[in-house]
Design an enzyme around this catalytic site. Structure first.
Site, PDB file in Angstrom:
ATOM      1  N   GLU A 144     -52.006  26.397   2.814  1.00 45.49           N
ATOM      2  CA  GLU A 144     -53.310  27.847   2.614  1.00 45.49           C
ATOM      3  C   GLU A 144     -53.109  29.131   1.177  1.00 45.49           C
ATOM      4  O   GLU A 144     -53.870  29.628   1.385  1.00 45.49           O
ATOM      5  CB  GLU A 144     -52.569  28.361   3.536  1.00 45.49           C
ATOM      6  CG  GLU A 144     -53.108  27.812   5.180  1.00 45.49           C
ATOM      7  CD  GLU A 144     -52.366  27.457   6.106  1.00 45.49           C
ATOM      8  OE1 GLU A 144     -51.583  28.448   6.239  1.00 45.49           O
ATOM      9  OE2 GLU A 144     -52.567  26.794   7.315  1.00 45.49           O
ATOM     10  N   SER A 158     -49.808  18.962  11.137  1.00 48.03           N
ATOM     11  CA  SER A 158     -49.810  18.431  13.098  1.00 48.03           C
ATOM     12  C   SER A 158     -48.541  17.916  13.400  1.00 48.03           C
ATOM     13  O   SER A 158     -48.364  17.181  14.262  1.00 48.03           O
ATOM     14  CB  SER A 158     -50.781  18.252  13.624  1.00 48.03           C
ATOM     15  OG  SER A 158     -51.970  18.739  12.681  1.00 48.03           O
ATOM     16  N   GLY A 199     -52.871  22.125  10.235  1.00 44.68           N
ATOM     17  CA  GLY A 199     -53.883  22.591  11.285  1.00 44.68           C
ATOM     18  C   GLY A 199     -54.634  22.085  12.156  1.00 44.68           C
ATOM     19  O   GLY A 199     -55.589  22.573  12.622  1.00 44.68           O
ATOM     20  N   ASN A 230     -42.408  27.230  10.109  1.00 39.54           N
ATOM     21  CA  ASN A 230     -43.872  28.131  10.044  1.00 39.54           C
ATOM     22  C   ASN A 230     -44.364  28.973  10.226  1.00 39.54           C
ATOM     23  O   ASN A 230     -45.844  27.825  10.809  1.00 39.54           O
ATOM     24  CB  ASN A 230     -44.009  27.655   8.631  1.00 39.54           C
ATOM     25  CG  ASN A 230     -45.296  28.154   7.766  1.00 39.54           C
ATOM     26  OD1 ASN A 230     -45.316  28.950   7.573  1.00 39.54           O
ATOM     27  ND2 ASN A 230     -46.057  27.496   6.956  1.00 39.54           N
ATOM     28  N   GLU A 276     -47.354  18.045   2.172  1.00 42.46           N
ATOM     29  CA  GLU A 276     -48.729  18.355   3.091  1.00 42.46           C
ATOM     30  C   GLU A 276     -49.868  17.885   2.683  1.00 42.46           C
ATOM     31  O   GLU A 276     -50.564  18.794   2.354  1.00 42.46           O
ATOM     32  CB  GLU A 276     -47.904  19.501   3.365  1.00 42.46           C
ATOM     33  CG  GLU A 276     -46.713  20.219   4.042  1.00 42.46           C
ATOM     34  CD  GLU A 276     -47.437  21.203   4.579  1.00 42.46           C
ATOM     35  OE1 GLU A 276     -46.111  21.660   6.238  1.00 42.46           O
ATOM     36  OE2 GLU A 276     -47.341  23.031   4.111  1.00 42.46           O
ATOM     37  N   LYS A 303     -45.824  30.962   9.638  1.00 37.26           N
ATOM     38  CA  LYS A 303     -48.145  31.533   9.426  1.00 37.26           C
ATOM     39  C   LYS A 303     -47.830  33.053   9.789  1.00 37.26           C
ATOM     40  O   LYS A 303     -46.651  33.849  10.000  1.00 37.26           O
ATOM     41  CB  LYS A 303     -48.821  31.370   9.476  1.00 37.26           C
ATOM     42  CG  LYS A 303     -49.104  29.152   9.418  1.00 37.26           C
ATOM     43  CD  LYS A 303     -49.830  28.277  10.026  1.00 37.26           C
ATOM     44  CE  LYS A 303     -49.792  26.944   8.721  1.00 37.26           C
ATOM     45  NZ  LYS A 303     -50.830  26.221   8.958  1.00 37.26           N
ATOM     46  N   HIS A 315     -47.763  26.889  -0.260  1.00 37.59           N
ATOM     47  CA  HIS A 315     -48.621  26.150   0.672  1.00 37.59           C
ATOM     48  C   HIS A 315     -49.410  26.665   0.776  1.00 37.59           C
ATOM     49  O   HIS A 315     -49.956  27.328  -0.658  1.00 37.59           O
ATOM     50  CB  HIS A 315     -48.132  27.222   2.033  1.00 37.59           C
ATOM     51  CG  HIS A 315     -48.658  26.524   3.374  1.00 37.59           C
ATOM     52  ND1 HIS A 315     -49.920  26.741   3.475  1.00 37.59           N
ATOM     53  CD2 HIS A 315     -47.741  25.705   4.547  1.00 37.59           C
ATOM     54  CE1 HIS A 315     -50.164  25.826   4.646  1.00 37.59           C
ATOM     55  NE2 HIS A 315     -48.779  25.406   5.461  1.00 37.59           N
TER      56      HIS A 315
END
Ligand code: PEP
Length: 249
Positions: A97, A212, A173, A9, A167, A11, A95
């Site tokens: 985010e 991560s 991140g 991904n 996740e 991003k 996701h």
């Protein structure tokens, strides 16, 4: 046996030159990776560039989001049909985010999943708890709720066509990774939830870990019995790291 899958991904990262270098290296190594699936999810602007660079290799293409509607008056949005037309096989949905920064809700995640399936795209549904939710011991109920709304929308018979990515938000991140024990416990819980609805689907559905993951911790995570692959953020921007994860699968 579930085939392992590693998905990058990117991003909101990348330009044509970077995409071309990264994809050439990955495409050239695909044959050496053995029997795993690999997919890359660049931003919309690079879908065509990446499609061209991985053409002829076993690497496939995905997008990072889609709109829940058919084509029409939705300025700035991208439909499932457009993604299909651009050569996408996969699409990431929900996701963290997007949930935290762009108002994605369980309702929109469910509708998007249905839209993806109706357009012959393979949805990767992201679920996971925040740090506060884990501290409060709510991780299982949060993940269960996120999954439930998707299953209610698409029906249990379609669950075989989705991939789930666990996740934990606190690991995305941040450099923090769930321990293999924490990740395995949640993956096994997710599989149990699926199994309570449909035994066969629970056995075949791929559940990926994301948060991560890098070359140095991939082997331990991917060695867990219920972890069927990885959704990789920052490490997917570095060809050697990404390929190192693929080799650990
Ligand atoms: C992600 O964004 O899906 C992700 C797992 O990011 P990172 O690998 O950078 O934690």
């Amino acid at each position: 046996m579930r085939k392992k899958i590693i998905i990058g991904n990117w991003k909101m990262n990348g330009r044509k030159v970077m995409a071309s270098k990264l994809c050439t290296t990955i495409a050239n190594e695909m044959q050496s990776l053995g029997n795993i699936d690999v997919a890359l999810c660049p931003p919309f602007t690079l879908l065509e560039e990446v499609r061209q660079m991985i053409a002829g290799s076993a690497c496939s293409l995905g997008a990072q989001d889609l709109d829940m509607h058919d084509d029409g008056a939705y300025t700035g949005q991208v439909s499932a049909g457009m993604l299909k037309d651009s050569g996408c096989e996969w699409v990431i949905i929900g996701h963290s985010e997007r949930r935290a920064l762009f108002g994605e809700t369980s309702h929109s995640v469910s509708k998007k999943t249905k839209q993806a399936l109706e357009n012959d795209l393979k949805p990767i549904i992201c679920v996971g708890e925040t740090e506060d939710e884990r501290k409060a011991g709510q991780e299982a109920s949060v993940v269960q709720g996120q999954l439930q709304s998707v299953i209610d929308e698409i029906g249990v018979g379609s669950v075989k066509n989705i991939t789930i990515a666990y996740e934990p938000v606190w690991a995305i991140g941040t450099g923090l990774t769930a321990t293999p024990e924490q990740a395995q416990a949640m993956h096994s819980f997710i599989r149990e939830q699926l199994g309570s609805r449909h035994h066969e689907t629970a056995k075949t559905c791929r559940i990926l870990y994301g948060g991560s993951m890098k070359e140095s911790n991939a082997g331990n995570l991917l060695g867990c019995p219920d972890i069927d692959g990885g959704l990789i953020g920052s490490a997917s921007l570095n060809a050697e790291e990404f390929l190192g994860i693929c080799r650990s699968a």
